[in-house]
Scaffold this motif. Structure first.
Motif, PDB file in Angstrom:
ATOM      1  N   UNK A 263       0.802  -1.217   0.000  1.00 44.86           N
ATOM      2  CA  UNK A 263       0.000   0.000   0.000  1.00 44.86           C
ATOM      3  C   UNK A 263       0.839   1.274   0.000  1.00 44.86           C
ATOM      4  N   UNK A 264       1.957   1.284   0.738  1.00 42.11           N
ATOM      5  CA  UNK A 264       2.803   2.472   0.788  1.00 42.11           C
ATOM      6  C   UNK A 264       3.339   2.822  -0.594  1.00 42.11           C
ATOM      7  N   UNK A 265       3.828   1.821  -1.296  1.00 44.61           N
ATOM      8  CA  UNK A 265       4.372   2.038  -2.638  1.00 44.61           C
ATOM      9  C   UNK A 265       3.269   2.378  -3.622  1.00 44.61           C
ATOM     10  N   UNK A 266       2.138   1.688  -3.496  1.00 44.81           N
ATOM     11  CA  UNK A 266       1.022   1.946  -4.398  1.00 44.81           C
ATOM     12  C   UNK A 266       0.528   3.382  -4.256  1.00 44.81           C
ATOM     13  N   UNK A 267       0.483   3.853  -3.009  1.00 48.93           N
ATOM     14  CA  UNK A 267       0.006   5.216  -2.792  1.00 48.93           C
ATOM     15  C   UNK A 267       0.997   6.239  -3.337  1.00 48.93           C
ATOM     16  N   UNK A 268       2.305   5.977  -3.185  1.00 52.12           N
ATOM     17  CA  UNK A 268       3.299   6.910  -3.730  1.00 52.12           C
ATOM     18  C   UNK A 268       3.171   7.019  -5.242  1.00 52.12           C
ATOM     19  N   UNK A 269       3.004   5.893  -5.904  1.00 53.31           N
ATOM     20  CA  UNK A 269       2.838   5.918  -7.356  1.00 53.31           C
ATOM     21  C   UNK A 269       1.571   6.687  -7.732  1.00 53.31           C
ATOM     22  N   UNK A 270       0.494   6.447  -6.995  1.00 54.41           N
ATOM     23  CA  UNK A 270      -0.751   7.161  -7.276  1.00 54.41           C
ATOM     24  C   UNK A 270      -0.572   8.663  -7.111  1.00 54.41           C
ATOM     25  N   UNK A 271       0.090   9.103  -6.059  1.00 56.11           N
ATOM     26  CA  UNK A 271       0.244  10.537  -5.803  1.00 56.11           C
ATOM     27  C   UNK A 271       1.086  11.213  -6.886  1.00 56.11           C
TER      28      UNK A 271
END
Length: 312
Positions: A263-271
């Protein structure tokens, strides 16, 4: 001994191609140099044909329709044609140094290592190319990462999720990968991205494979900078720059969701994706969208992109 296939996509590189090929063919570890000619408009095809006829290691291929499909599709074809158990890449206007595979000889003795990457240097072939490159990039003499790392640390480092700055990326010229490591997740270049397909490939590779830094304090290859380098032609945070970044991070955002990465990596990519998405909007709609996103994800204000725009 390593058995390596070096893949070189070729498009309008007649001036530089022979030096690139010779720099790769010199190594005993390199069993084949695969040229993928991508419908050049200069005499690159003729030079490819000459090199393949003179040097047994050199193999020439074109797309089935003999058309122009971009560097990503060319590299994918090279991967399919490669017969060695390791793959390396080289741009047609760049060249390898004699220490190119020194680190790999030791590191790949560990069977858990899927890929190794190193540092590359820069050579200015024209004064205009030098001015354009230095105006856009801080890493002018040595393109490398900031500290040795392997495995998950590399993936997180590329996304800026480590406690210290790892570096934004590394160059394909410095990468050697086990061919079999690409297959479980069918890792290939995104042929729909005409630029930044290498960045997307590297991030996916760092997630799915166990990478390790090799020689990061000394160049193993040289990137040639000249008037026709596409990467130096785009002004940072201009509409064209933001559009290309949006396409890259939109693709990565879809990949991250499909693969359910942490989730941490997924959210960074999304942002990062969303910041470039917002940068492309205009007028009152843009500010309404920014406000809505900030209320939903305040962390977006911490991204270095900050919904950038370009005035001129």
């Amino acid at each position: 001994m390593l058995h390596i296939s070096v893949i070189i996509p070729v498009y309008n590189a007649a001036e530089f191609l022979e030096k690139a090929v010779q720099s790769a063919a010199q190594f005993d570890e390199v069993k084949e140099v695969i040229l993928i000619e991508d419908k050049s408009t200069d005499n690159s095809l003729e030079i490819c044909q000459q090199l393949s006829s003179e040097t047994p290691k050199v193999k020439l291929f074109q797309h089935p329709d003999q058309g122009n499909h971009g560097a990503g599709a060319a590299r994918n074809l090279g991967i399919e044609k490669a017969t060695s158990n390791f793959i390396a890449f080289l741009d047609a206007d760049d060249y390898y140094l004699p220490n190119r595979f020194d680190a790999e000889k030791e590191i790949f003795k560990d069977s858990k290592i899927d890929g190794v990457f190193n540092a590359i240097g820069t050579e200015y072939l024209t004064e205009k190319g030098k001015e354009e490159f230095e105006s856009k990039f801080k890493e002018t003499s040595l393109s490398t990462v900031n500290y040795p790392a392997e495995g998950e640390e590399i993936f997180k480092g590329l996304l800026g999720l480590t406690t210290k700055t790892f570096g934004t990326s590394f160059h394909l010229n410095s990468l050697t990968i086990r061919k079999e490591s690409l297959e479980p997740h069918h890792i290939r270049f995104n042929k729909d991205l005409r630029v930044h397909q290498d960045t997307e490939f590297i991030i996916k590779l760092a997630y799915h494979c166990h990478l390790k830094t090799g020689c990061i304090d000394k160049a193993v290859a040289i990137r040639g900078v000249h008037d026709n380098n596409r990467i130096t032609k785009i002004i940072k945070y201009s509409p064209q720059y933001n559009q290309r970044q949006f396409l890259l991070w939109n693709s990565l955002n879809s990949w991250a969701s499909d693969n359910q990465i942490p989730s941490e990596s997924r959210k960074r990519i999304y942002l990062i994706y969303k910041s470039f998405d917002l940068s492309l909007k205009k007028g009152f709609v843009k500010y309404c969208n920014i406000l809505g996103e900030v209320l939903k994800n305040p962390e977006i204000l911490k991204t270095k992109y900050r919904f950038t725009y370009y005035n001129k």
